[in-house]
Design an enzyme around this catalytic site. Structure first.
Site, PDB file in Angstrom:
ATOM      1  N   LYS A 110      94.957  85.623  21.177  1.00  0.00           N
ATOM      2  CA  LYS A 110      95.427  85.775  19.790  1.00  0.00           C
ATOM      3  C   LYS A 110      94.319  85.402  18.816  1.00  0.00           C
ATOM      4  O   LYS A 110      94.091  86.084  17.821  1.00  0.00           O
ATOM      5  CB  LYS A 110      96.659  84.896  19.545  1.00  0.00           C
ATOM      6  CG  LYS A 110      97.945  85.501  20.100  1.00  0.00           C
ATOM      7  CD  LYS A 110      99.084  84.506  20.097  1.00  0.00           C
ATOM      8  CE  LYS A 110     100.241  85.066  20.921  1.00  0.00           C
ATOM      9  NZ  LYS A 110     101.268  84.081  21.220  1.00  0.00           N
ATOM     10  N   GLN A 167     103.654  78.644  19.851  1.00  0.00           N
ATOM     11  CA  GLN A 167     103.684  79.255  21.188  1.00  0.00           C
ATOM     12  C   GLN A 167     104.828  78.670  22.019  1.00  0.00           C
ATOM     13  O   GLN A 167     104.997  77.456  22.106  1.00  0.00           O
ATOM     14  CB  GLN A 167     102.333  79.010  21.887  1.00  0.00           C
ATOM     15  CG  GLN A 167     102.181  79.691  23.216  1.00  0.00           C
ATOM     16  CD  GLN A 167     102.120  81.213  23.138  1.00  0.00           C
ATOM     17  OE1 GLN A 167     101.651  81.782  22.152  1.00  0.00           O
ATOM     18  NE2 GLN A 167     102.603  81.882  24.162  1.00  0.00           N
ATOM     19  N   ASP A 169     106.634  85.754  14.223  1.00  0.00           N
ATOM     20  CA  ASP A 169     107.317  86.046  15.489  1.00  0.00           C
ATOM     21  C   ASP A 169     108.687  86.681  15.242  1.00  0.00           C
ATOM     22  O   ASP A 169     109.274  87.277  16.159  1.00  0.00           O
ATOM     23  CB  ASP A 169     107.548  84.748  16.278  1.00  0.00           C
ATOM     24  CG  ASP A 169     106.550  84.539  17.396  1.00  0.00           C
ATOM     25  OD1 ASP A 169     106.085  85.541  17.973  1.00  0.00           O
ATOM     26  OD2 ASP A 169     106.251  83.367  17.689  1.00  0.00           O
TER      27      ASP A 169
HETATM   28  N1  GUN Z   1     105.447  83.045  24.562  1.00  0.00           N
HETATM   29  C1  GUN Z   1     105.461  84.222  25.227  1.00  0.00           C
HETATM   30  N2  GUN Z   1     105.585  85.251  24.362  1.00  0.00           N
HETATM   31  C2  GUN Z   1     105.661  84.713  23.126  1.00  0.00           C
HETATM   32  C3  GUN Z   1     105.767  85.270  21.825  1.00  0.00           C
HETATM   33  O1  GUN Z   1     105.859  86.481  21.614  1.00  0.00           O
HETATM   34  N3  GUN Z   1     105.788  84.374  20.804  1.00  0.00           N
HETATM   35  C4  GUN Z   1     105.700  83.026  21.007  1.00  0.00           C
HETATM   36  N4  GUN Z   1     105.745  82.237  19.933  1.00  0.00           N
HETATM   37  N5  GUN Z   1     105.596  82.490  22.198  1.00  0.00           N
HETATM   38  C5  GUN Z   1     105.565  83.320  23.255  1.00  0.00           C
END
Ligand code: GUN
Length: 295
Positions: free
Chosen positions: A53, A97, A120
């Site tokens: 990311k 996350q 998100d």
């Molecule tokens: N963990 C796995 N996929 C995601 C996601 O799309 N967003 C977040 N915040 N955590 C994750």
């Protein structure tokens, strides 16, 4: 193999290029979009995601703020960080996350994020806005699936869509988005009776159950579009391998179009996170949003 293979890697590269172009216009106007990512603990898979990311955020010209906290961070310390990020005008998107360590209440933490910065789309306000067809932040993976489906089909109106999986992150928002595009939507799951028969009704079949290769060719309607959200690490012939929720070889014999794993939905998730961050930044500054990057 009959099916067209939908190249998510190439599609995601196009989305990132669109995002980068929009970031450039914002920077020229004196606004630099910024994404803050919060990682609590040392989960190896989460560390890989967060690193990717960060790299993608910087690559499209946005500011990336990484906050790595110890696994035993208290809830109050985490909430204090989120409050600071909510108040920081350089931060337009906040992502915590998941999964969080067990002593932290994920719902409480996610709902502490300013909904306007919730890139998100997990905040209860955004869930409610999406469910009522109002402007919201849309979860990245279903948004990526929707973009690929619109690109492949043009209009989705009137198509039968079956979403296998009822998670808050993928299944439920995916169903809402397909409904928003006038599909007839069924949500199937592990308790669905005669899953194969339900799946065979689908013009659009989205697999998001987290079970390796569970959807086989005999469950696919001839000519259907199959979107495979699964990412499962399995061992085959003594080697580690990544497979989806769809048995690719058999499904590709029957489907009209199909996403592979890897290289299908996966790359779209980060591309859509970047798209959501630009959208959040534009909304915060009252500037025109990029076209085609939101639901
Ligand atoms: N963990 C796995 N996929 C995601 C996601 O799309 N967003 C977040 N915040 N955590 C994750």
């Amino acid at each position: 193999m009959a099916a067209t293979v939908i190249d998510g890697k190439a599609f995601a590269a196009r989305v990132r290029a669109q995002v980068a172009a929009h970031v450039a216009t914002l920077v020229a106007a004196g606004v630099k979009p910024g994404l803050a990512v919060v990682l609590v603990g040392e989960d190896p898979a989460s560390q890989v995601y967060v690193r990717n990311k960060h790299a993608s955020t910087v690559e499209v010209g946005m500011a990336s703020f990484e906050h790595r906290l110890a696994a035993d961070t208290s809830e109050s310390d985490l909430l204090a960080l989120i409050a600071r990020l909510n108040a920081d005008p350089a931060v337009h998107g906040i992502l915590v996350q998941l999964p969080l360590p067990g002593h932290l209440d994920s719902d409480l933490v996610i709902n502490a994020i300013d909904p306007a910065k919730d890139v998100d789309g997990f905040h209860i306000s955004n869930v409610g806005l999406l469910g009522t067809g109002q402007k919201s932040m849309v979860p990245c993976t279903p948004l990526g699936c929707l973009m690929m489906l619109r690109d492949h089909h043009g209009s989705l109106s009137g198509l039968n869509a079956v979403v296998v999986g009822r998670s808050n992150i993928v299944g439920k928002p995916m169903a809402q988005l397909l409904l928003g595009d006038s599909c007839t939507v069924t949500i199937a799951h592990s308790r669905t009776r005669d899953l194969a028969e339900v799946c065979r009704r689908a013009d659009i079949l989205v697999a998001a159950v987290g079970r390796p290769e569970m959807i086989t060719g005999d469950m696919v309607k001839p000519g259907a579009t199959v979107i495979d959200v699964g990412i499962n690490r399995v061992e085959r012939d003594g080697k580690a391998k990544l497979v989806g929720d769809v048995h690719f070889a058999s499904a590709a014999e029957v489907a009209g179009a199909i996403t592979p794993v890897p290289g299908g939905v996966g790359p779209m998730t980060i591309a859509c996170l970047l798209a959501n961050t630009v959208t959040a930044c534009c909304r915060a500054h009252g500037m025109p949003e990029p076209q085609g990057l939101t639901a």
